[in-house]
Design a protein around this motif. Structure first.
Motif, PDB file in Angstrom:
ATOM      1  N   GLU B 228       0.809  -1.219   0.000  1.00 44.42           N
ATOM      2  CA  GLU B 228       0.000   0.000   0.000  1.00 44.42           C
ATOM      3  C   GLU B 228       0.844   1.272   0.000  1.00 44.42           C
ATOM      4  N   GLY B 229       2.108   1.150   0.436  1.00 40.25           N
ATOM      5  CA  GLY B 229       2.928   2.340   0.612  1.00 40.25           C
ATOM      6  C   GLY B 229       3.783   2.731  -0.593  1.00 40.25           C
ATOM      7  N   ILE B 230       3.600   2.086  -1.731  1.00 38.00           N
ATOM      8  CA  ILE B 230       4.431   2.468  -2.887  1.00 38.00           C
ATOM      9  C   ILE B 230       4.037   3.869  -3.358  1.00 38.00           C
ATOM     10  N   GLN B 231       4.970   4.491  -4.042  1.00 38.93           N
ATOM     11  CA  GLN B 231       4.746   5.848  -4.554  1.00 38.93           C
ATOM     12  C   GLN B 231       3.684   5.830  -5.658  1.00 38.93           C
ATOM     13  N   THR B 232       2.722   6.754  -5.582  1.00 40.95           N
ATOM     14  CA  THR B 232       1.745   6.903  -6.664  1.00 40.95           C
ATOM     15  C   THR B 232       1.615   8.388  -7.009  1.00 40.95           C
ATOM     16  N   MET B 233       0.755   8.689  -7.962  1.00 37.72           N
ATOM     17  CA  MET B 233       0.549  10.091  -8.341  1.00 37.72           C
ATOM     18  C   MET B 233      -0.872  10.514  -7.984  1.00 37.72           C
ATOM     19  N   GLU B 234      -1.065  11.794  -7.903  1.00 40.90           N
ATOM     20  CA  GLU B 234      -2.388  12.391  -7.697  1.00 40.90           C
ATOM     21  C   GLU B 234      -3.113  11.805  -6.483  1.00 40.90           C
ATOM     22  N   GLY B 235      -2.356  11.375  -5.489  1.00 38.07           N
ATOM     23  CA  GLY B 235      -2.983  10.868  -4.270  1.00 38.07           C
ATOM     24  C   GLY B 235      -3.772   9.590  -4.456  1.00 38.07           C
ATOM     25  N   LYS B 236      -3.528   8.902  -5.566  1.00 39.87           N
ATOM     26  CA  LYS B 236      -4.268   7.664  -5.785  1.00 39.87           C
ATOM     27  C   LYS B 236      -3.752   6.549  -4.893  1.00 39.87           C
ATOM     28  N   LYS B 237      -4.637   5.604  -4.579  1.00 39.09           N
ATOM     29  CA  LYS B 237      -4.221   4.455  -3.799  1.00 39.09           C
ATOM     30  C   LYS B 237      -3.412   3.523  -4.694  1.00 39.09           C
ATOM     31  N   ALA B 238      -2.573   2.734  -4.062  1.00 37.30           N
ATOM     32  CA  ALA B 238      -1.574   1.938  -4.783  1.00 37.30           C
ATOM     33  C   ALA B 238      -2.197   1.056  -5.870  1.00 37.30           C
ATOM     34  N   ALA B 239      -3.171   0.225  -5.502  1.00 39.01           N
ATOM     35  CA  ALA B 239      -3.711  -0.745  -6.453  1.00 39.01           C
ATOM     36  C   ALA B 239      -4.383  -0.041  -7.627  1.00 39.01           C
ATOM     37  N   GLN B 240      -5.176   0.976  -7.304  1.00 34.11           N
ATOM     38  CA  GLN B 240      -5.892   1.680  -8.362  1.00 34.11           C
ATOM     39  C   GLN B 240      -4.906   2.316  -9.341  1.00 34.11           C
ATOM     40  N   TYR B 241      -3.899   2.977  -8.800  1.00 35.41           N
ATOM     41  CA  TYR B 241      -2.930   3.661  -9.647  1.00 35.41           C
ATOM     42  C   TYR B 241      -2.209   2.687 -10.576  1.00 35.41           C
ATOM     43  N   ILE B 242      -1.715   1.615  -9.999  1.00 32.75           N
ATOM     44  CA  ILE B 242      -0.959   0.652 -10.807  1.00 32.75           C
ATOM     45  C   ILE B 242      -1.867  -0.021 -11.836  1.00 32.75           C
ATOM     46  N   ALA B 243      -3.105  -0.327 -11.445  1.00 31.31           N
ATOM     47  CA  ALA B 243      -4.035  -0.955 -12.398  1.00 31.31           C
ATOM     48  C   ALA B 243      -4.296  -0.030 -13.580  1.00 31.31           C
ATOM     49  N   GLU B 244      -4.487   1.253 -13.299  1.00 27.10           N
ATOM     50  CA  GLU B 244      -4.734   2.214 -14.385  1.00 27.10           C
ATOM     51  C   GLU B 244      -3.516   2.367 -15.280  1.00 27.10           C
TER      52      GLU B 244
END
Lengths: 336, 336, 336, 336
Positions: B228-244
């Protein structure tokens, strides 16, 4: 480079994950070809060998048993046999014809012995310990053990409700002929009141006293976990013998359960999968570096290896001063 | 002798087994009285304390959560507060009035810090690490971790069938804000193709390449395990960001799952029960010997302890050269 | 209004959920007081009875066993006994003194018989069937059965890997003295090749043929599921006898496992929890409506009830034309 | 005789067991040839079809997902499309060329609609309902449902310890867009205090009152189970919305968990395996008898079938007077 891989002795959760670890590392990283030898050392006698590809590894990580099959074939055991049956020579012949540069042997104590003899015959060998009993010398833990302990613990959990609902003494027998590791770990994790190991002599009166003392404290039931290899009389099986003796000593109603083969089967725990994967991968590492004659071992949290020659013939037993035993005694667990 | 015991911070499988280990050893072996302090350090502020007897320990070994309750109260945190709210003094007052000779603090990194401050205030303290994240410095493993990894691995196992049946990329987010231990261990045990940890920066193109390469090898689906703590953009949660991002990069259909709180709950694994029992028992051993100011720790297969002052403020993170990462890479796993 | 509740006979997953269902409905909805009678009918003899409050129901839904305790006491069994031991009178006395308006009896076939006799003595009775064996007449399914089948199926799953890895015939014995429901359902769900029930005579040659035919089709291993109550010779237990006979008939290596008490214990499945809850709640409904002398029953998907007098003394057995048997036969399963 | 079999729509535990049931009955008992059509109806468009033999069925009984692959292809959906893309004609062409006498369609509501259209086009069709949501009209239960409920219940079990340890309200979202069957059954089996279904409007004040009332009774925590399809505001997801509203209404700390795809995956329960096996076998029975145009259905404890034309377009929803809801209400569960 070409290597063969075989699995020998009793099956155990994590073997397939180990095969996958050896092969994926070999094929993907080192470009080493891997050949699967079927049914343990018998496959070397029968030249029953097929190539393993990445596709044949799909689904192996969490699959119980061994896709290579296993047997208890001991090719170096001396027998009165006709000359045509020189098993060591047959194996060497197969290995030479197949041009196998190394044999990876996955197995328990018996397998380690055979692997050591194969090595002495001039074959490059790397071996990997595998046993639910956790009694292979030289490694802190073998894969399969955590899975077996998990299954046994879950079974013990289930007995608690019957014990307390019926005010009975429930005796459960878990695997472990010479080593009591499964009984010790599942007994402690399952909240056993009495835990009997092959390594520690027991006194049936002390066991009876423990049960009576629990009754006096308002707990008219007990859980007894015994290893199959504890000493009994008249050739009786462990659980039956202890259940009868307790009934005689205490007057309590007793019931026995022999957990048996379900301890060996099914999907390995996450812990065992990772241990198996790491051990398998490390075996390939050694081979790639040209280091042979070693058994892979877990030392603390590190995967290492020990000389195969040092392992063979030794058993890793529970010692009476094992931390978990001392801890159990302080908490009131009776170890006999 | 009288001791108090409290549990603080997030709940985690094995806390109750630890409480049982501390208490049974204290009551049964040393005749030490134990008092349960409710809801973490808040119980010291509110004098919310009750005695623990052997009977109150029945059923604790395999019970999730904590019977003492927990809170995130940080009594040493400096605040603009009225004089009447001198929390450290309130705690010392309670400890003195109750005549508690030592406080056993079970908790994660935050708790270790508070325990260290309590010790500096002159209170005898022994602490026990507890975290599913496995990020407490000074101990090889914390209890709760094996249970969390088991649950996460089982969840990943379940996603494989959907991934392959639908030819999708399944992204699963597991716990771990700063430390990726759960993602690493469950990802490897669950056969993740891509595993992302907070400690290792990732490149979305390399992730896309991994997925495309699998497609080329006839595997039109992948499993991605992210902490859950990996870096993402735009404040997105980890799974959602990576899936997109993966959908954008590869054109694959992606689906995400956030495992969440079920990683913390329920019955501990056999491994965690024994680790918790041993750590709890060892805490009482130290107390009986008059050794305070230490945190219990697992070192290899041995239970030991480290100075509490050395632990506070440090995190145990995954290093990029961790054996399981190197092994994973050689097998073709992408770590970003 | 005041009612008593007791649990009698062998323990089984879901009893506590039933108690919870009875009590929550009674206390919360109808304002009926509930008294727990301890250790089955023995609690009526000993006046061992305590009130149940909503707080005493916490945690019962998924807890195995019975918090009320159980016994195999059969108070109406005629014995040569001194006059002072008129058990029926003792029970009536307790019920009258305690002013209990109805007794809820949770149990198997034996309990239904006793409950019917208690009713004939003029006591208001509502009974609830409970058996892992699923052999209570009058209800489609009893709670406990689905849990037992789940545990047995999981055990059979585990044996597959050993069977195929070792090329063995694995024989597993599951519960069922007179009725083969567990063997039938777990055998089919576990992929048993041969399934033996007490209700269907078997021919050991046909069993041997099945195993040999599998060998010819390239499957040199088989799974045999036997109910404990099948006919054997020389007083041998089911699994042992069948394993020996198969070894003799086919020359295959065989191994046996007796699953035993772990089938009764532990947390009920979701299915059993809901069935237990609904049956418990319906019992209270009947009581609130003043309908006594009935046993709760599942009919299709509906909870209903049948006259207690019709149930007693009947067993629900597997018939040879049961849909699952016909289906199994068409798929090649041998039922003996 | 030759038949084709396809799986369409979302994957679900038990599909492979159904395929095995259809095929083993066909091959073993009736000598019917079976062809596997890949990726749902898309396989009929692409002529992506391979024969299924008994050997290809090994290991299917307890394997999640579908070995045939699935897709959401809806070939009868009217589109603005070039003449070359007459999908219905393409399918008929494939079926004619392959000389398939019947198509077995395994799927949910969408699949039943497509199957009905295929039948209207003159193709012999037998369909089998498959959905974890249990919302296919015409059958009491669909396989996959019991497995999904089991997984959801286990997850809810795990949340209890966190809820009580932290004195929180835990909100868990389970699958069910239009039908609340999973929420109802897992909510009741998991001891949910509040259960929200798409079929029953809720009042957030009543939910808040329930939580406050529990607090007053000494239970400062609650479990809330919500179906994903309940009405929310501002496009928020179910769990998040309810968690926020409860926090606002009650001041309680809330946490949400979205269970997601793990409800669909993994090995089916014993119940689902047998239901799937029986439904698959019955489909072959109908085909062997020349009965087409029917969907297999469970009616009480009997496997039966209903006219496919009657099923299409209907949903089986939870009604507010469902027995489990009435029972829940009497026990104090809030359904909104």
């Amino acid at each position: 480079m070409k290597i063969g891989i075989l699995t020998s002795g009793g099956d155990c959760p994590g073997i397939n994950a180990t095969i996958r670890g050896v092969c994926k590392t070999a094929i993907n990283h080192y470009g080493i070809e891997v050949y699967g030898i079927h049914n343990g050392f018998r496959g070397l006698l029968d030249d029953d060998i097929t190539p393993l590809t990445e596709n044949s590894l799909t689904g192996l990580l969490n699959m119980g048993g061994t896709i290579l099959g296993t047997s208890r074939e001991k090719p170096f055991k001396r027998r009165m046999s006709p000359a045509s049956e020189d098993k060591p020579a047959m194996m060497l012949n197969t290995i030479r014809n197949r041009e196998l540069d190394c044999i990876v042997c996955i197995g328990g104590n018996g397998t380690q012995k055979t692997a050591a003899k194969l090595m002495e015959s001039g074959v490059n060998v790397v071996s990997i310990p595998k046993t639910i009993d956790n009694d292979v010398w030289g490694t802190d833990i073998s894969f399969g053990f955590d899975s077996a302990v998990s299954i046994a613990t879950e079974a013990i959990d289930r007995l608690h409700s019957t014990a307390s609902s019926h005010q009975r003494v429930m005796v459960i027998e878990v695997m472990g002929h010479k080593a009591g590791w499964i009984a010790l770990h599942s007994g402690m994790a399952g909240g056993g009141d009495i835990i009997l190991l092959p390594e520690i002599p027991y006194d049936i009166h002390r066991i009876g006293d423990t049960i009576i003392n629990r009754l006096k404290k308002g707990k008219p039931y007990s859980i007894v976990v015994v290893a199959e290899g504890i000493q009994t009389m008249e050739g009786k099986k462990a659980a039956q013998y202890i259940a009868e003796e307790i009934a005689y000593e205490t007057g309590f109603e007793t019931r026995e359960t022999v957990l048996g083969y379900i301890q060996r089967g099914g999907s390995p725990t996450a812990f065992d999968r990772n241990l198996a994967t790491r051990m398998g991968g490390h075996a390939t590492e050694l081979i790639a570096q040209g280091l042979f004659g070693r058994m892979i071992a877990l030392k603390g949290d590190r995967i290492d290896s020990v000389p195969l020659g040092e392992v063979a013939g030794k058993l890793k037993l529970v010692t009476p001063d094992h931390d978990l035993i001392l801890q159990g005694r302080r908490m009131g667990v009776c170890f006999g």
